[in-house]
Design a protein around this motif. Structure first.
Motif, PDB file in Angstrom:
ATOM      1  N   ASN A 167       5.498   1.474 -10.016  1.00  0.00           N
ATOM      2  CA  ASN A 167       5.997   2.215 -11.171  1.00  0.00           C
ATOM      3  C   ASN A 167       5.114   3.438 -11.421  1.00  0.00           C
ATOM      4  O   ASN A 167       3.914   3.295 -11.634  1.00  0.00           O
ATOM      5  CB  ASN A 167       6.006   1.282 -12.387  1.00  0.00           C
ATOM      6  N   GLY A 168       5.702   4.618 -11.368  1.00  0.00           N
ATOM      7  CA  GLY A 168       4.981   5.858 -11.659  1.00  0.00           C
ATOM      8  C   GLY A 168       4.238   6.456 -10.476  1.00  0.00           C
ATOM      9  O   GLY A 168       3.503   7.427 -10.630  1.00  0.00           O
ATOM     10  N   ILE A 169       4.411   5.884  -9.293  1.00  0.00           N
ATOM     11  CA  ILE A 169       3.730   6.399  -8.103  1.00  0.00           C
ATOM     12  C   ILE A 169       4.756   7.079  -7.199  1.00  0.00           C
ATOM     13  O   ILE A 169       5.674   6.436  -6.708  1.00  0.00           O
ATOM     14  CB  ILE A 169       3.021   5.267  -7.322  1.00  0.00           C
ATOM     15  N   GLY A 170       4.566   8.360  -7.026  1.00  0.00           N
ATOM     16  CA  GLY A 170       5.403   9.113  -6.102  1.00  0.00           C
ATOM     17  C   GLY A 170       4.656   9.305  -4.788  1.00  0.00           C
ATOM     18  O   GLY A 170       3.562   8.765  -4.584  1.00  0.00           O
ATOM     19  N   THR A 229      -4.057  -2.088   1.791  1.00  0.00           N
ATOM     20  CA  THR A 229      -3.381  -2.024   3.095  1.00  0.00           C
ATOM     21  C   THR A 229      -2.016  -1.335   3.046  1.00  0.00           C
ATOM     22  O   THR A 229      -1.438  -1.054   4.091  1.00  0.00           O
ATOM     23  CB  THR A 229      -3.178  -3.445   3.662  1.00  0.00           C
ATOM     24  N   ALA A 230      -1.501  -1.057   1.855  1.00  0.00           N
ATOM     25  CA  ALA A 230      -0.139  -0.528   1.713  1.00  0.00           C
ATOM     26  C   ALA A 230      -0.005   0.882   2.271  1.00  0.00           C
ATOM     27  O   ALA A 230      -0.911   1.707   2.179  1.00  0.00           O
ATOM     28  CB  ALA A 230       0.270  -0.539   0.238  1.00  0.00           C
ATOM     29  N   SER A 231       1.167   1.131   2.837  1.00  0.00           N
ATOM     30  CA  SER A 231       1.519   2.461   3.332  1.00  0.00           C
ATOM     31  C   SER A 231       2.071   3.294   2.178  1.00  0.00           C
ATOM     32  O   SER A 231       2.307   2.777   1.081  1.00  0.00           O
ATOM     33  CB  SER A 231       2.590   2.329   4.414  1.00  0.00           C
ATOM     34  N   VAL A 232       2.309   4.574   2.448  1.00  0.00           N
ATOM     35  CA  VAL A 232       2.929   5.447   1.442  1.00  0.00           C
ATOM     36  C   VAL A 232       4.269   4.867   1.015  1.00  0.00           C
ATOM     37  O   VAL A 232       4.587   4.804  -0.172  1.00  0.00           O
ATOM     38  CB  VAL A 232       3.104   6.883   1.992  1.00  0.00           C
ATOM     39  N   LYS A 233       5.040   4.409   1.985  1.00  0.00           N
ATOM     40  CA  LYS A 233       6.368   3.854   1.700  1.00  0.00           C
ATOM     41  C   LYS A 233       6.284   2.656   0.753  1.00  0.00           C
ATOM     42  O   LYS A 233       7.129   2.489  -0.122  1.00  0.00           O
ATOM     43  CB  LYS A 233       7.027   3.444   3.023  1.00  0.00           C
ATOM     44  N   GLU A 234       5.268   1.848   0.898  1.00  0.00           N
ATOM     45  CA  GLU A 234       5.094   0.685   0.017  1.00  0.00           C
ATOM     46  C   GLU A 234       4.547   1.099  -1.343  1.00  0.00           C
ATOM     47  O   GLU A 234       4.986   0.600  -2.373  1.00  0.00           O
ATOM     48  CB  GLU A 234       4.152  -0.332   0.669  1.00  0.00           C
ATOM     49  N   LEU A 235       3.593   2.019  -1.358  1.00  0.00           N
ATOM     50  CA  LEU A 235       2.965   2.433  -2.615  1.00  0.00           C
ATOM     51  C   LEU A 235       3.942   3.123  -3.560  1.00  0.00           C
ATOM     52  O   LEU A 235       3.824   2.985  -4.773  1.00  0.00           O
ATOM     53  CB  LEU A 235       1.760   3.338  -2.332  1.00  0.00           C
ATOM     54  N   LYS A 272      -0.180   9.165  -1.376  1.00  0.00           N
ATOM     55  CA  LYS A 272      -1.075   9.773  -0.389  1.00  0.00           C
ATOM     56  C   LYS A 272      -2.497   9.880  -0.936  1.00  0.00           C
ATOM     57  O   LYS A 272      -3.476   9.687  -0.203  1.00  0.00           O
ATOM     58  CB  LYS A 272      -0.552  11.150   0.024  1.00  0.00           C
ATOM     59  N   ALA A 273      -2.620  10.178  -2.236  1.00  0.00           N
ATOM     60  CA  ALA A 273      -3.950  10.262  -2.859  1.00  0.00           C
ATOM     61  C   ALA A 273      -4.640   8.899  -2.833  1.00  0.00           C
ATOM     62  O   ALA A 273      -5.861   8.819  -2.626  1.00  0.00           O
ATOM     63  CB  ALA A 273      -3.835  10.772  -4.293  1.00  0.00           C
ATOM     64  N   ILE A 274      -3.886   7.828  -3.023  1.00  0.00           N
ATOM     65  CA  ILE A 274      -4.446   6.475  -2.951  1.00  0.00           C
ATOM     66  C   ILE A 274      -4.978   6.213  -1.547  1.00  0.00           C
ATOM     67  O   ILE A 274      -6.100   5.719  -1.373  1.00  0.00           O
ATOM     68  CB  ILE A 274      -3.389   5.419  -3.345  1.00  0.00           C
ATOM     69  N   ILE A 275      -4.197   6.551  -0.551  1.00  0.00           N
ATOM     70  CA  ILE A 275      -4.616   6.329   0.839  1.00  0.00           C
ATOM     71  C   ILE A 275      -5.817   7.210   1.185  1.00  0.00           C
ATOM     72  O   ILE A 275      -6.767   6.752   1.830  1.00  0.00           O
ATOM     73  CB  ILE A 275      -3.434   6.544   1.803  1.00  0.00           C
ATOM     74  N   ASP A 276      -5.820   8.461   0.728  1.00  0.00           N
ATOM     75  CA  ASP A 276      -6.963   9.355   0.973  1.00  0.00           C
ATOM     76  C   ASP A 276      -8.227   8.801   0.316  1.00  0.00           C
ATOM     77  O   ASP A 276      -9.302   8.801   0.921  1.00  0.00           O
ATOM     78  CB  ASP A 276      -6.677  10.765   0.445  1.00  0.00           C
TER      79      ASP A 276
END
Length: 106
Positions: free
Chosen positions: A60-63, A50-56, A68-72
């Motif tokens: 650690n290590g997630i830009g 459920t996390a947004s880009v801002k939360e993701l 965005k790739a996680i959400i896609d």
């Protein structure tokens, strides 16, 4: 003449000292901010379903691009069934998942 040279050297030394102190203060402030974010991450869980880009990006290590790739991936394949499924996202490996296991939830 000697007095002028000594005064100039003394002024230069003081100016240098002030600059170093100012830079050290900036570094300490940045370090403190990073420490606060890391401390918050240790106590905050992030639901990868459920996390947004801002939360993701707090992981650690997630830009932004990996977030965005996680959400896609989530949009295309549905929700993650396990935390380890995060490694199926392009650019995210098992080591990155391991680093964040204490923070990630479903």
């Amino acid at each position: 003449m000697k007095h002028t040279v000594i005064t100039a050297l003394f002024a230069a030394a003081l100016l240098s000292l002030n600059i170093n102190i100012a830079e050290a203060g900036t570094t300490n402030t940045k370090s403190a901010e990073v420490g606060v974010v890391q401390s918050q991450n240790q106590h905050q869980s992030i639901n990868i379903n459920t996390a947004s880009v801002k939360e993701l990006v707090l992981l650690n290590g997630i830009g932004e691009s990996k977030a965005k790739a996680i959400i896609d991936y989530r949009t295309s394949h549905g929700q993650f069934d396990s935390i380890n499924d995060l490694a199926k996202v392009k650019g995210i490996g098992e080591k990155l998942v391991e680093k964040n296991k204490g923070v990630i939830t479903l």
